[in-house]
Enzyme design. Structure first.
Site, PDB file in Angstrom:
ATOM      1  N   ASP A 272       0.837  -1.191   0.000  1.00  0.00           N
ATOM      2  CA  ASP A 272       0.000   0.000   0.000  1.00  0.00           C
ATOM      3  C   ASP A 272       0.878   1.249   0.000  1.00  0.00           C
ATOM      4  OD1 ASP A 272      -1.917   1.920   0.236  1.00  0.00           O
ATOM      5  OD2 ASP A 272      -2.459   1.443   2.326  1.00  0.00           O
ATOM      6  N   LYS A 279       1.529   8.027   0.167  1.00  0.00           N
ATOM      7  CA  LYS A 279       1.905   8.142   1.567  1.00  0.00           C
ATOM      8  C   LYS A 279       3.280   8.810   1.689  1.00  0.00           C
ATOM      9  CE  LYS A 279      -0.322   3.896   3.273  1.00  0.00           C
ATOM     10  NZ  LYS A 279      -1.227   4.517   4.257  1.00  0.00           N
ATOM     11  N   ASP A 349      -5.798   6.377  -0.868  1.00  0.00           N
ATOM     12  CA  ASP A 349      -5.161   5.649   0.232  1.00  0.00           C
ATOM     13  C   ASP A 349      -6.180   4.934   1.119  1.00  0.00           C
ATOM     14  OD1 ASP A 349      -3.110   4.661   1.733  1.00  0.00           O
ATOM     15  OD2 ASP A 349      -2.686   6.533   2.806  1.00  0.00           O
ATOM     16  N   GLU A 351      -7.972   2.444   0.351  1.00  0.00           N
ATOM     17  CA  GLU A 351      -8.200   1.393  -0.645  1.00  0.00           C
ATOM     18  C   GLU A 351      -8.738   0.103  -0.046  1.00  0.00           C
ATOM     19  OE1 GLU A 351      -5.385   1.893   0.827  1.00  0.00           O
ATOM     20  OE2 GLU A 351      -4.950  -0.156   1.439  1.00  0.00           O
ATOM     21  N   ARG A 353     -10.983  -0.539   2.252  1.00  0.00           N
ATOM     22  CA  ARG A 353     -12.448  -0.638   2.350  1.00  0.00           C
ATOM     23  C   ARG A 353     -13.078  -0.872   0.987  1.00  0.00           C
ATOM     24  NH1 ARG A 353     -12.754   5.119   5.137  1.00  0.00           N
ATOM     25  NH2 ARG A 353     -10.667   4.421   5.679  1.00  0.00           N
TER      26      ARG A 353
HETATM   27  N1  BES Z   1      -3.147   0.297   5.213  1.00  0.00           N
HETATM   28  C1  BES Z   1      -3.518   1.575   5.681  1.00  0.00           C
HETATM   29  C2  BES Z   1      -3.760   1.614   7.188  1.00  0.00           C
HETATM   30  C3  BES Z   1      -2.571   1.364   8.069  1.00  0.00           C
HETATM   31  C4  BES Z   1      -1.816   2.429   8.537  1.00  0.00           C
HETATM   32  C5  BES Z   1      -2.238   0.096   8.473  1.00  0.00           C
HETATM   33  C6  BES Z   1      -0.736   2.199   9.358  1.00  0.00           C
HETATM   34  C7  BES Z   1      -1.150  -0.129   9.294  1.00  0.00           C
HETATM   35  C8  BES Z   1      -0.395   0.908   9.746  1.00  0.00           C
HETATM   36  C9  BES Z   1      -4.793   2.037   4.993  1.00  0.00           C
HETATM   37  O1  BES Z   1      -4.972   1.609   3.691  1.00  0.00           O
HETATM   38  C10 BES Z   1      -4.768   3.523   4.956  1.00  0.00           C
HETATM   39  O2  BES Z   1      -3.937   4.048   4.291  1.00  0.00           O
HETATM   40  N2  BES Z   1      -5.687   4.153   5.669  1.00  0.00           N
HETATM   41  C11 BES Z   1      -5.767   5.551   5.724  1.00  0.00           C
HETATM   42  C12 BES Z   1      -7.195   5.949   5.517  1.00  0.00           C
HETATM   43  C13 BES Z   1      -7.420   7.427   5.326  1.00  0.00           C
HETATM   44  C14 BES Z   1      -6.696   7.888   4.076  1.00  0.00           C
HETATM   45  C15 BES Z   1      -8.888   7.696   5.223  1.00  0.00           C
HETATM   46  C16 BES Z   1      -5.269   5.996   7.088  1.00  0.00           C
HETATM   47  O3  BES Z   1      -5.527   5.303   8.069  1.00  0.00           O
HETATM   48  O4  BES Z   1      -4.569   6.994   7.150  1.00  0.00           O
HETATM   49 ZN    ZN Z   2      -4.045  -0.101   3.212  1.00  0.00          ZN
HETATM   50 MN    MN Z   3      -4.045   2.910   2.304  1.00  0.00          MN
END
Ligand code: BES
Ligand code: ZN
Ligand code: MN
Length: 504
Positions: A272, A279, A349, A351, A353
């Protein structure tokens, strides 16, 4: 590692290391420790009376027997205070003892489950001890090429009991614990694998391999089939990557034809980057673990089949990378999900869901008795609960209670977050039905609220494992890195619901 369960006594066994336990602050010894102590003229009571050893949790003392026993070394491990005793502490203590023994370059250990009047059923004690040893000794080494000789591995663990009937019970419980622990190690391995070696195709191959010879049917949908099915949310996320997506379906039919399926759904983002909403580069390497939910699901199905649980189970893992690229999906895009509902992309990001939405809808084909999804879904869940807690959301109180009960047994920490309807406002779409992010406030919950729209009204629980999936600091029986969280939880939930089956 080979696990032996035999009739015999710790005072009479030939071993490199005989492990016994002691509760903190108690002058007297109990169980096997007392017996060994007596045979050797009080050498354990001496380290206690001298103050060398108090029995503090995880404290370890290694004593050479000098022939007072066939065992070469006596390893005393502290269990902490008796009032705080739990199976979780037993796991940790045996893990620490095994790690210590391994560090001595010894490859074998023996114990008995005679801890001196504790209130824990023999099968539970067995499971805790075996899990502690197997899980605690995990190391991920396939890419280490230098100095491989220095990698130490244990080969044998022996559990002794004087009673034939107890030996049988212990043997059974040890086998169960071995199956479950091996599944956890399998999950850790695929999570630990770098993203270049664990693409969606590789993950699907792992699923296929885990199905082979185990009464599990594995079907893998490729890009064309995903398109044909109408899983456009999964497809959308995959567009930025050269790696094709996969949708993995694992079916285990161990129950009656008429009995309903339980559906397990796991997020399988093999890397990701955030996509176009990229990110920050710091810690981005950790995002190879974004398939930990998928790994847990594949591993849990494997364990359920090996245990022969009398039930029908389907594991669903949507798998793709999330990368930026000329064909990548973009903020503002609208995707039509498998459910027919449309989703406006606020950030690429969010993704997880999206791919889960399609997989949850697909789960409805089984008319499941329950759906449980596991996902490293949100950083917000870590902000809310810390990095050792699984965030739980769901629509079915009984199911949530079952998960809590399973977690209480396995030591995995689960805490519920609410899904009140106020949160729905935040994920309403402007041009589409929903949007894929509700903003910063309540981020773990709005992600859960989003998923709830795709569960088709089936009893459902969502487990956000973003925190505990990857450890930056080791725990007593979880070395740092991939934890395999969720595997034992899922298997315990299934075992509680369906009781033990016949092993196959
Ligand atoms: N895979 C990430 C969540 C994550 C973050 C898992 C840190 C493990 C450690 C997920 O896909 C993500 O990027 N979520 C975002 C959502 C937001 C953009 C609405 C997040 O949590 O920042
Ligand atoms: Zn993710
Ligand atoms: Mn993500």
């Amino acid at each position: 590692m080979k696990i032996n369960v035999r009739k015999g006594k710790l005072t009479e066994v030939t071993t490199e290391a005989a492990v016994v336990t002691h509760f903190e602050g108690e002058a007297g010894l109990g169980g096997a420790a007392a017996k060994l102590n007596e045979k050797c003229g009080g050498f354990i009571s001496e380290i206690i009376s001298q103050g060398d050893f108090t029995g503090r949790l995880h404290q370890i003392s290694v004593i050479y027997s000098h022939g007072c026993l066939p065992a070469k070394r006596l390893v005393v491990v502290g269990l902490g205070k008796r009032v705080d005793f739990s199976p979780e502490r037993l796991r940790g203590a045996f893990s620490k003892a095994a790690q210590q023994i391994r560090s001595l370059n010894v490859s074998e250990l023996a114990t008995s489950l005679d801890f001196g009047s504790i209130d824990l059923a023999l099968d539970r004690a067995t499971e805790a001890v075996v899990e502690g040893v197997l899980l605690g000794l995990y190391q991920y080494t396939p890419f280490k090429t230098i100095d491989r000789e220095s990698i130490r591995e244990m080969s044998e663990f022996t559990i002794l009991d004087g009673e034939e009937s107890a030996v049988k019970a212990i043997r059974n419980a040890a086998k169960t614990a071995e199956i479950v622990s091996e599944a956890v190690l399998f999950a850790r391995d695929i999570v630990s694998a770098p993203a270049n070696e664990m693409t969606p195709t590789d993950l699907a191959n792992e699923a296929k391999a885990s199905a082979k010879g185990r009464n599990i049917q594995c079907r893998v949908f490729d890009t064309e089939e995903i398109k044909e099915l109408g899983m456009n949310a999964l497809l959308g996320v995959s567009l930025g990557s050269e790696q094709p997506p996969r949708f993995i379906v694992l079916e285990y039919r161990g129950g009656k034809k008429s009995s309903p399926f339980i559906a397990l759904v796991g997020k399988g983002i093999t890397f990701d980057s955030g996509g176009i909403s990229i990110k920050p580069s710091e810690k981005m390497d950790q995002m190879k673990t974004d398939m930990a939910g998928g790994a847990a699901v594949i591993a849990a199905v494997r364990a359920a089949a090996e245990l022969g649980l009398p039930m029908n189970l389907v594991g669903l893992v949507p798998a793709t990378e999330n990368l930026p690229g000329g064909k990548a999906y973009k903020p503002g895009d609208i995707l039509k999900s498998l459910s027919g509902q449309t989703i406006e992309i606020v950030t690429t990001d969010a993704e997880g869901r999206l791919i889960l939405a399609d997989a949850l809808t697909y789960a409805g084909r089984y008319k499941p008795a329950a759906i449980i999804d596991l996902a490293t879904l949100t950083g917000a869940c870590i902000v809310a609960l810390g990095d050792h807690v699984i965030g739980m959301m769901g629509t079915d109180d009984e199911l949530k209670q079952e998960i809590r009960e399973a977690a209480a047994v396995t030591g995995e920490k689960v805490w519920e977050l609410p899904l009140w309807e106020e949160y729905d406002e935040l994920i309403k779409g402007d041009a589409a039905d929903f949007k894929n992010s509700g903003g910063r406030a309540g981020g773990a919950i709005t992600a859960g609220a989003f998923l709830s729209k795709f569960t088709g009204g089936y009893p459902w629980v969502h487990l956000d494992i973003a925190g505990p999936a990857w450890l930056t600091k080791e725990k007593p029986y979880i070395p740092k890195g991939a934890s395999g969280v969720g595997v034992r939880l899922l298997v315990r939930f299934l075992r509680n619901r369906y009781r033990e089956g016949k092993r196959r």
